[in-house]
Motif scaffolding. Structure first.
Motif, PDB file in Angstrom:
ATOM      1  N   UNK A 113       2.161  32.558 -19.953  1.00 47.37           N
ATOM      2  CA  UNK A 113       3.367  33.079 -18.599  1.00 47.37           C
ATOM      3  C   UNK A 113       2.247  33.609 -17.883  1.00 47.37           C
ATOM      4  N   UNK A 114       1.113  33.982 -19.145  1.00 45.22           N
ATOM      5  CA  UNK A 114      -0.350  34.665 -17.829  1.00 45.22           C
ATOM      6  C   UNK A 114      -1.302  33.779 -17.621  1.00 45.22           C
ATOM      7  N   UNK A 115      -0.989  32.492 -17.644  1.00 48.26           N
ATOM      8  CA  UNK A 115      -2.115  32.292 -18.420  1.00 48.26           C
ATOM      9  C   UNK A 115      -3.212  31.957 -18.799  1.00 48.26           C
ATOM     10  N   UNK A 116      -3.202  33.145 -19.593  1.00 45.03           N
ATOM     11  CA  UNK A 116      -4.558  32.750 -20.642  1.00 45.03           C
ATOM     12  C   UNK A 116      -4.639  31.732 -21.787  1.00 45.03           C
ATOM     13  N   UNK A 117      -5.201  31.003 -21.461  1.00 45.58           N
ATOM     14  CA  UNK A 117      -5.578  29.652 -22.124  1.00 45.58           C
ATOM     15  C   UNK A 117      -6.028  30.441 -23.461  1.00 45.58           C
ATOM     16  N   UNK A 118      -7.057  30.707 -23.119  1.00 44.43           N
ATOM     17  CA  UNK A 118      -8.442  31.340 -24.466  1.00 44.43           C
ATOM     18  C   UNK A 118      -7.591  31.525 -25.494  1.00 44.43           C
ATOM     19  N   UNK A 119      -6.452  33.089 -25.354  1.00 46.86           N
ATOM     20  CA  UNK A 119      -5.241  33.245 -26.519  1.00 46.86           C
ATOM     21  C   UNK A 119      -4.741  32.230 -26.437  1.00 46.86           C
TER      22      UNK A 119
END
Length: 413
Positions: A365-371
């Motif tokens: 949802x927040x665009x945190x691709x690494x996580x």
């Protein structure tokens, strides 16, 4: 125990008058036409190829006359329409060298060439990212899917009997010859469909969705990363490989369920790839407006032609008569962040319970691709989040957020 699917005993064979190309959106190829409108094509004859990877070919789904062929923007999508002609015989392939390789059980350049020339190579799908693998690529693992737990999906075991089972065994032998890695044969928790060997292992799952998705099997056995190249293919497509090696031409039909609340009856049919959904459904619909989906009610797309990998057709009654919102309002809603999602057991179950579901959804949802990648997003495709979208009714859809995440990660690799 779940209620058994109300399938009829008899399977109809229906060859629709027309068939159209309806490629999976993830098949990212720049097409070059190999035929022109007015040409007569045989089942299995190449009609399109990828300009960047010319070994990737799309073949005719049935014999007949090409009545329409249009390439879309960037040559990414095609409108290909073929009118059936029963007098046109299937295209015959020279399979002698490929058969010899299967009998020896080693090597495989002729077999690889045969799968690419016949278009069967396009039936493979790789993870991560869900693309058709390159013609020279080698997987670390192949998953053969002989189970489908989507709502109203046909039981793949119904297509794996008698002579078809012999073709399945030959197709598995071909995969074991072509690739050195292990093969997982994914099926239900019933009796074994094939025998296990040093290379072939059976993986089982229960009848409740999403247990039968390839992503669910993958999460139970592996944690897919960018360097783990895993391919999947349906068991009926493996049957197609065996049929090709045995008979020298492609099978003419596939098993498809035609079901949904908009129909008077549920049907199992054998039809050609790209079959005309209107012709399959209209005579069996209830009165009133309807929506015809290629695929399930969870992840199907409204379409005229049977999709590239679709094994079911779902007909829904159209009850929403409200006017469509203004385009600007819709764009603003899509651009906004997702509405809050309440953490419930239903959300966890919708992901199969094999990963920290809420944490993954939050990262998407927040665009945190690494996580998201660390939490297992690379083992997923849009179909793996279709049930999550159904449970949460989220907007934007988590399946779309996952695709955006995967595209960004793929662009950086």
């Amino acid at each position: 125990m779940p209620t058994p699917r109300p399938w009829p005993q008899a399977v109809e064979t229906v060859i629709t008058t027309e068939a159209g190309l309806n490629l999976d959106p993830l098949i990212d190829i720049r097409m070059e036409a190999l035929v022109q409108p007015g040409d007569t094509v045989a089942l299995g004859r190449p009609v399109l190829k990828d300009r960047r990877r010319p070994e990737l070919l799309v073949t005719a789904p049935m014999g007949g006359r090409v009545v329409q062929l249009e390439l879309g923007a960037g040559r990414r999508q095609a409108s290909l329409l073929i009118q059936h002609d029963e007098k046109v015989r299937p295209h015959q392939f020279d399979v002698r060298d490929a058969r010899r390789e299967c009998e020896r059980g080693s090597g495989g350049p002729a077999l690889r060439d045969l799968l690419q020339a016949s278009g069967m190579w396009m039936r493979f799908r790789s993870r991560p990212f869900g693309r058709v693998p390159a013609g020279y690529a080698v997987p670390a693992l192949i998953m053969v899917m002989a189970i489908d737990t989507k709502p109203l999906a046909p039981d793949p075991c119904l297509a794996l009997k008698g002579e078809t089972l012999d073709h399945l065994k030959l197709g598995l032998q071909a995969l074991a010859t072509l690739f050195d890695g292990p093969i997982r044969f994914c099926q239900d928790d019933g009796p074994a469909i094939v025998e296990e060997s040093d290379r072939i292992r059976i993986a089982r799952a229960g009848p409740l969705h999403p247990a039968g998705l390839a992503g669910s099997f993958l999460r139970r056995e592996f944690r897919s990363g960018q360097n783990l190249n895993i391919w999947e293919i349906s068991a009926e497509d493996v049957v197609g490989i065996g049929h090709l090696l045995s008979e020298g031409f492609l099978p003419a039909t596939r098993l498809v369920s035609v079901a949904g609340p908009g129909l008077r009856e549920t049907r199992l049919v054998r039809c050609q790839p790209g079959a005309d959904l209107r012709e399959l459904c209209h005579a069996h619909m209830k009165p009133g407006p309807h929506t015809i989906l290629s695929g399930s009610a969870l992840d199907g797309r409204e379409a005229r032609w049977l999709g590239w990998r679709a094994r079911q057709v779902t007909v829904l009654e159209r009850r929403d008569t409200k006017p469509q919102p203004h385009w600007l309002e819709s764009a603003l809603r899509r651009a906004s962040r997702p509405e809050p999602v309440i953490a419930t057991s239903a959300v966890e179950h919708a992901l199969g319970g094999a990963m920290p579901g809420m944490a993954l959804l939050r990262a998407l949802a927040i665009g945190d691709d690494e996580t998201a990648a660390e939490l297992g997003a690379l083992s997923l495709l849009e179909e793996d989040l279709a049930l999550v979208d159904y449970v949460t009714a989220a907007s934007p859809r988590f399946a779309d957020l996952l695709r955006a995440c995967l595209d960004r990660i793929e662009a950086m690799t």
